[in-house]
Design an enzyme around this catalytic site. Structure first.
Site, PDB file in Angstrom:
ATOM      1  N   ASP A  23     -75.687  22.269 -30.656  1.00 46.90           N
ATOM      2  CA  ASP A  23     -75.589  23.736 -30.878  1.00 46.90           C
ATOM      3  C   ASP A  23     -77.272  24.022 -30.850  1.00 46.90           C
ATOM      4  O   ASP A  23     -78.000  23.073 -30.934  1.00 46.90           O
ATOM      5  CB  ASP A  23     -75.078  23.728 -32.343  1.00 46.90           C
ATOM      6  CG  ASP A  23     -75.262  25.446 -32.697  1.00 46.90           C
ATOM      7  OD1 ASP A  23     -74.918  26.289 -31.977  1.00 46.90           O
ATOM      8  OD2 ASP A  23     -75.803  25.567 -33.779  1.00 46.90           O
ATOM      9  N   SER A  24     -77.393  25.225 -30.926  1.00 48.79           N
ATOM     10  CA  SER A  24     -78.893  25.711 -31.009  1.00 48.79           C
ATOM     11  C   SER A  24     -79.559  25.326 -32.213  1.00 48.79           C
ATOM     12  O   SER A  24     -80.731  25.331 -32.478  1.00 48.79           O
ATOM     13  CB  SER A  24     -78.924  27.289 -30.825  1.00 48.79           C
ATOM     14  OG  SER A  24     -78.033  27.915 -31.724  1.00 48.79           O
ATOM     15  N   CYS A  86     -72.350  25.745 -29.452  1.00 52.48           N
ATOM     16  CA  CYS A  86     -72.812  27.030 -29.653  1.00 52.48           C
ATOM     17  C   CYS A  86     -72.144  28.081 -28.741  1.00 52.48           C
ATOM     18  O   CYS A  86     -72.152  27.870 -27.357  1.00 52.48           O
ATOM     19  CB  CYS A  86     -74.282  26.717 -28.990  1.00 52.48           C
ATOM     20  SG  CYS A  86     -75.209  28.249 -29.103  1.00 52.48           S
ATOM     21  N   GLU A 164     -77.506  31.998 -42.868  1.00 50.21           N
ATOM     22  CA  GLU A 164     -78.314  30.796 -43.126  1.00 50.21           C
ATOM     23  C   GLU A 164     -79.148  31.298 -44.722  1.00 50.21           C
ATOM     24  O   GLU A 164     -79.367  30.223 -45.429  1.00 50.21           O
ATOM     25  CB  GLU A 164     -79.525  30.831 -42.213  1.00 50.21           C
ATOM     26  CG  GLU A 164     -78.917  30.303 -40.932  1.00 50.21           C
ATOM     27  CD  GLU A 164     -79.822  29.921 -40.000  1.00 50.21           C
ATOM     28  OE1 GLU A 164     -81.230  30.048 -39.978  1.00 50.21           O
ATOM     29  OE2 GLU A 164     -79.491  29.603 -38.790  1.00 50.21           O
ATOM     30  N   CYS A 196     -69.178  32.938 -32.989  1.00 54.23           N
ATOM     31  CA  CYS A 196     -70.457  32.433 -33.403  1.00 54.23           C
ATOM     32  C   CYS A 196     -70.616  31.542 -34.397  1.00 54.23           C
ATOM     33  O   CYS A 196     -69.596  31.639 -35.294  1.00 54.23           O
ATOM     34  CB  CYS A 196     -71.577  33.688 -33.716  1.00 54.23           C
ATOM     35  SG  CYS A 196     -73.151  33.117 -34.261  1.00 54.23           S
ATOM     36  N   HIS A 198     -72.096  30.943 -36.972  1.00 54.35           N
ATOM     37  CA  HIS A 198     -72.487  31.311 -38.165  1.00 54.35           C
ATOM     38  C   HIS A 198     -71.532  32.097 -38.976  1.00 54.35           C
ATOM     39  O   HIS A 198     -71.189  32.319 -40.340  1.00 54.35           O
ATOM     40  CB  HIS A 198     -73.678  32.031 -38.344  1.00 54.35           C
ATOM     41  CG  HIS A 198     -75.038  31.098 -37.982  1.00 54.35           C
ATOM     42  ND1 HIS A 198     -75.174  30.391 -36.921  1.00 54.35           N
ATOM     43  CD2 HIS A 198     -76.150  30.900 -38.717  1.00 54.35           C
ATOM     44  CE1 HIS A 198     -76.121  29.634 -36.968  1.00 54.35           C
ATOM     45  NE2 HIS A 198     -76.906  29.937 -38.054  1.00 54.35           N
TER      46      HIS A 198
HETATM   47  N1  DGL Z   1     -75.260  28.813 -32.451  1.00 55.03           N
HETATM   48  C1  DGL Z   1     -75.571  30.328 -31.912  1.00 55.03           C
HETATM   49  C2  DGL Z   1     -74.172  30.721 -31.358  1.00 55.03           C
HETATM   50  O1  DGL Z   1     -73.215  30.283 -31.755  1.00 55.03           O
HETATM   51  C3  DGL Z   1     -76.103  31.363 -33.123  1.00 55.03           C
HETATM   52  C4  DGL Z   1     -77.371  31.243 -33.429  1.00 55.03           C
HETATM   53  C5  DGL Z   1     -78.446  31.307 -32.083  1.00 55.03           C
HETATM   54  O2  DGL Z   1     -78.620  32.533 -31.746  1.00 55.03           O
HETATM   55  O3  DGL Z   1     -78.925  30.568 -31.545  1.00 55.03           O
HETATM   56  O4  DGL Z   1     -74.069  31.770 -30.625  1.00 55.03           O
END
Ligand code: DGL
Length: 281
Positions: A23-24, A86, A164, A196, A198
């Site tokens: 993931d990012s 991600c 977060e 997403c 989050h």
């Molecule tokens: N992990 C990213 C997503 O699921 C969210 C956070 C980011 O913008 O990197 O799209």
């Protein structure tokens, strides 16, 4: 992306190899949580690109470059399959990833589309980062797969810092949910895809605002089913019968890592190793 990979090129002992999930940042642990729940025997190597997060505001070219570096790192660790947890990567860089690797690479768009199919809903709201929504990947795939489906999408960038910060059900969270989601509520969508990493943390506030009749879809859960199916198709499930372990690598250890990781995974994360991937892989 339930791709079929032929078994003949599979190395021996591949069953015992880990699943690579990236993931990012730390958000992908919401997907890991579902994988642990449904595939407890599998070993997992997680990579979070915490030094370069967020991806959701970046261009497709940069997202693709980062995603390839992330996945290359996992491949070097000997994983048998890769999950792009991600949603931003899954929406913008999936073709490049699938073309590059011989092992299965699964993305969150396919998982989301599968989950929508199961609900039978015909009017779908999609929410995600700006890069996810602007890619129109969900919209395109849903329209290819489900005849007559209607889709409306909305980027909700502030949900990421709220999740977060752990502000998932207070006044600020509720106001933000209302501000972003009112247009979708007014149009009366039947289902809302939380596209997403989050957003599952905000599920309660989102669901309360949208109302009981709107089905809230978490693609992470579906991903665990998709992965299970893919491993079974290829006959590469881990069959040791013992609980799998997880190793976490991050490109930076954020100051609040422990707190955020626990909120996303649901259990404390004991440690993570910092790795440099940018120039190495
Ligand atoms: N992990 C990213 C997503 O699921 C969210 C956070 C980011 O913008 O990197 O799209």
């Amino acid at each position: 992306m339930g791709l079929m990979h032929s078994q003949k090129n599979m190395p021996r002992n591949i069953r015992n190899r880990p699943i690579g999930i990236f993931d990012s940042g730390i958000g992908g642990l919401t997907v890991v949580k579902q994988v642990l729940r449904n595939l407890p025997d599998e070993n997992i190597i997680y990579f979070g690109d915490t030094a370069r997060v967020p991806y959701g505001t970046k261009s497709r070219a940069t997202i693709t470059r980062f995603a390839i570096q992330d996945a290359d790192f996992l491949l070097k660790k000997g994983v048998k399959a890769i999950i792009a947890a991600c949603f931003t990567v899954s929406s913008n860089a999936m073709n490049a990833l699938v073309r590059r690797f011989d092992i299965p690479v699964l993305g969150m768009v396919e998982a989301g589309v599968d989950a929508v199919k199961k609900t039978g809903a015909k009017f779908i709201g999609i929410i995600g980062t700006s890069a996810t929504i602007e890619s129109k990947s969900y919209e395109k795939r849903l329209k290819e797969e489900i005849k007559g489906i209607k889709v409306i999408s909305k980027a909700c960038p502030l949900f990421v810092p709220l999740a977060e910060e752990g502000w998932v059900n207070n006044d600020i969270a509720k106001m933000t949910v209302e501000k972003y989601l009112l247009p979708l509520k007014k149009k009366r969508v039947d289902a809302l895809v939380l596209a997403c990493t989050h957003y599952p943390l905000l599920k309660k506030a989102i669901s309360e605002f949208m109302g009981k009749e709107v089905k809230i879809i978490l693609p992470g859960r579906e991903m665990s089913f998709l992965l299970k199916q893919e491993l079974a198709n290829l006959n590469i499930e881990n069959r040791t019968g013992s609980k799998g372990n997880m190793k976490i690598y991050l490109s930076d250890i954020p100051r609040n890592f422990g707190r955020i990781a626990k909120n996303f995974l649901g259990v404390p994360v004991l440690n993570a190793e910092k790795v440099e991937i940018e120039n190495k892989w």
